[in-house]
Design a protein around this motif. Structure first.
Motif, PDB file in Angstrom:
ATOM      1  N   VAL A  75       0.919  -1.079   0.136  1.00  0.00           N
ATOM      2  CA  VAL A  75       0.086   0.036   0.030  1.00  0.00           C
ATOM      3  C   VAL A  75       0.905   1.087  -0.135  1.00  0.00           C
ATOM      4  O   VAL A  75       1.869   1.347   0.739  1.00  0.00           O
ATOM      5  CB  VAL A  75      -0.877  -0.081   1.140  1.00  0.00           C
ATOM      6  CG1 VAL A  75      -1.582   1.380   1.410  1.00  0.00           C
ATOM      7  CG2 VAL A  75      -1.766  -1.193   1.204  1.00  0.00           C
ATOM      8  N   VAL A  76       0.801   2.190  -0.854  1.00  0.00           N
ATOM      9  CA  VAL A  76       1.530   3.417  -1.117  1.00  0.00           C
ATOM     10  C   VAL A  76       0.674   4.654  -0.810  1.00  0.00           C
ATOM     11  O   VAL A  76      -0.369   4.715  -1.038  1.00  0.00           O
ATOM     12  CB  VAL A  76       2.089   3.384  -2.466  1.00  0.00           C
ATOM     13  CG1 VAL A  76       2.936   4.887  -2.557  1.00  0.00           C
ATOM     14  CG2 VAL A  76       2.868   2.231  -2.780  1.00  0.00           C
TER      15      VAL A  76
ATOM     16  N   LEU B  89      -4.242  -8.391   1.309  1.00  0.00           N
ATOM     17  CA  LEU B  89      -4.729  -9.142   0.054  1.00  0.00           C
ATOM     18  C   LEU B  89      -5.641  -8.205  -0.539  1.00  0.00           C
ATOM     19  O   LEU B  89      -5.573  -8.400  -2.047  1.00  0.00           O
ATOM     20  CB  LEU B  89      -5.186 -10.602   0.581  1.00  0.00           C
ATOM     21  CG  LEU B  89      -5.852 -11.262  -0.462  1.00  0.00           C
ATOM     22  CD1 LEU B  89      -4.973 -12.032  -1.418  1.00  0.00           C
ATOM     23  CD2 LEU B  89      -6.853 -12.453   0.070  1.00  0.00           C
ATOM     24  N   TYR B  90      -6.423  -7.667  -0.017  1.00  0.00           N
ATOM     25  CA  TYR B  90      -7.253  -6.859  -0.608  1.00  0.00           C
ATOM     26  C   TYR B  90      -6.829  -5.580  -1.254  1.00  0.00           C
ATOM     27  O   TYR B  90      -7.479  -4.650  -1.807  1.00  0.00           O
ATOM     28  CB  TYR B  90      -8.475  -6.497   0.267  1.00  0.00           C
ATOM     29  CG  TYR B  90      -9.452  -7.825   0.527  1.00  0.00           C
ATOM     30  CD1 TYR B  90     -10.152  -8.276  -0.406  1.00  0.00           C
ATOM     31  CD2 TYR B  90      -9.053  -8.362   1.758  1.00  0.00           C
ATOM     32  CE1 TYR B  90     -10.896  -9.614  -0.099  1.00  0.00           C
ATOM     33  CE2 TYR B  90      -9.933  -9.538   2.019  1.00  0.00           C
ATOM     34  CZ  TYR B  90     -10.665 -10.187   0.965  1.00  0.00           C
ATOM     35  OH  TYR B  90     -11.232 -11.200   1.492  1.00  0.00           O
ATOM     36  N   LEU B  91      -5.856  -4.990  -0.096  1.00  0.00           N
ATOM     37  CA  LEU B  91      -5.067  -3.619  -0.602  1.00  0.00           C
ATOM     38  C   LEU B  91      -3.843  -3.395  -1.346  1.00  0.00           C
ATOM     39  O   LEU B  91      -3.370  -2.610  -1.556  1.00  0.00           O
ATOM     40  CB  LEU B  91      -5.002  -2.955   0.927  1.00  0.00           C
ATOM     41  CG  LEU B  91      -6.223  -2.784   1.519  1.00  0.00           C
ATOM     42  CD1 LEU B  91      -5.967  -2.238   2.895  1.00  0.00           C
ATOM     43  CD2 LEU B  91      -7.176  -1.783   0.935  1.00  0.00           C
ATOM     44  N   ASP B  92      -3.280  -4.846  -1.692  1.00  0.00           N
ATOM     45  CA  ASP B  92      -2.219  -4.823  -2.356  1.00  0.00           C
ATOM     46  C   ASP B  92      -2.024  -4.050  -3.499  1.00  0.00           C
ATOM     47  O   ASP B  92      -2.909  -4.178  -4.211  1.00  0.00           O
ATOM     48  CB  ASP B  92      -1.805  -6.277  -2.764  1.00  0.00           C
ATOM     49  CG  ASP B  92      -0.199  -6.477  -3.059  1.00  0.00           C
ATOM     50  OD1 ASP B  92       0.635  -5.921  -2.485  1.00  0.00           O
ATOM     51  OD2 ASP B  92      -0.014  -7.194  -3.795  1.00  0.00           O
ATOM     52  N   GLY B  93      -1.271  -3.202  -3.932  1.00  0.00           N
ATOM     53  CA  GLY B  93      -0.771  -2.138  -4.890  1.00  0.00           C
ATOM     54  C   GLY B  93      -1.789  -0.956  -4.870  1.00  0.00           C
ATOM     55  O   GLY B  93      -1.802  -0.142  -5.620  1.00  0.00           O
ATOM     56  N   THR B  94      -2.623  -0.854  -3.617  1.00  0.00           N
ATOM     57  CA  THR B  94      -3.376   0.284  -3.522  1.00  0.00           C
ATOM     58  C   THR B  94      -2.392   1.548  -3.245  1.00  0.00           C
ATOM     59  O   THR B  94      -1.718   1.664  -2.545  1.00  0.00           O
ATOM     60  CB  THR B  94      -4.669   0.383  -2.303  1.00  0.00           C
ATOM     61  OG1 THR B  94      -5.398  -0.921  -2.724  1.00  0.00           O
ATOM     62  CG2 THR B  94      -5.325   1.530  -2.103  1.00  0.00           C
ATOM     63  N   THR B  95      -3.133   2.798  -3.951  1.00  0.00           N
ATOM     64  CA  THR B  95      -2.520   3.863  -3.557  1.00  0.00           C
ATOM     65  C   THR B  95      -3.371   5.030  -3.153  1.00  0.00           C
ATOM     66  O   THR B  95      -4.569   4.951  -3.463  1.00  0.00           O
ATOM     67  CB  THR B  95      -1.916   4.841  -4.879  1.00  0.00           C
ATOM     68  OG1 THR B  95      -0.912   3.794  -5.831  1.00  0.00           O
ATOM     69  CG2 THR B  95      -1.286   6.020  -4.706  1.00  0.00           C
TER      70      THR B  95
END
Length: 110
Positions: A3-4, A73-79
């Motif tokens: 998460v970023v 798992l649900y937030l992976d890659g979320t900005t």
């Protein structure tokens, strides 16, 4: 991937931490809760809690960010970004795992 949070979002978190006089070890916890019009809602909270076994910790632009490993798992890659414009103001989530989002962008379906 993680998460970023963008620099603009980090600046807003810093402003909130200063305005509310939080301790220097306060972290931004990003998570999800069941509910919302699409199934899951995003959650942003300020906390001092961190558990090495249950959480992952990141540092972005001077802000410590904590994510529960179950939510990752649900937030992976979320900005997480922050908008401050004439038409809207607040945090916004860009989640590549969302198969559907609501109109306000605060809930999603995975």
């Amino acid at each position: 991937m993680a998460v970023v949070i963008t620099e603009k979002a980090a600046d807003e978190v810093k402003r909130i931490l200063d305005d509310q006089k939080h301790e220097s070890d306060t972290k931004l916890r990003i998570g999800i809760t069941a509910g919302g019009c699409s199934g899951f809602s995003y959650s942003l909270t300020l906390t001092q809690d961190f558990d090495d076994e249950k959480d992952t910790k990141y540092d972005y632009h001077g802000i410590q960010v904590v994510v529960d490993k179950k939510h990752a798992l649900y937030l992976d890659g979320t900005t997480v970004d922050f908008y401050d414009g004439i038409d809207r103001r607040g945090f916004a989530f860009n989640n590549p795992n969302a198969t559907r989002s609501c109109g306000c962008g605060q809930s999603f379906q995975a």
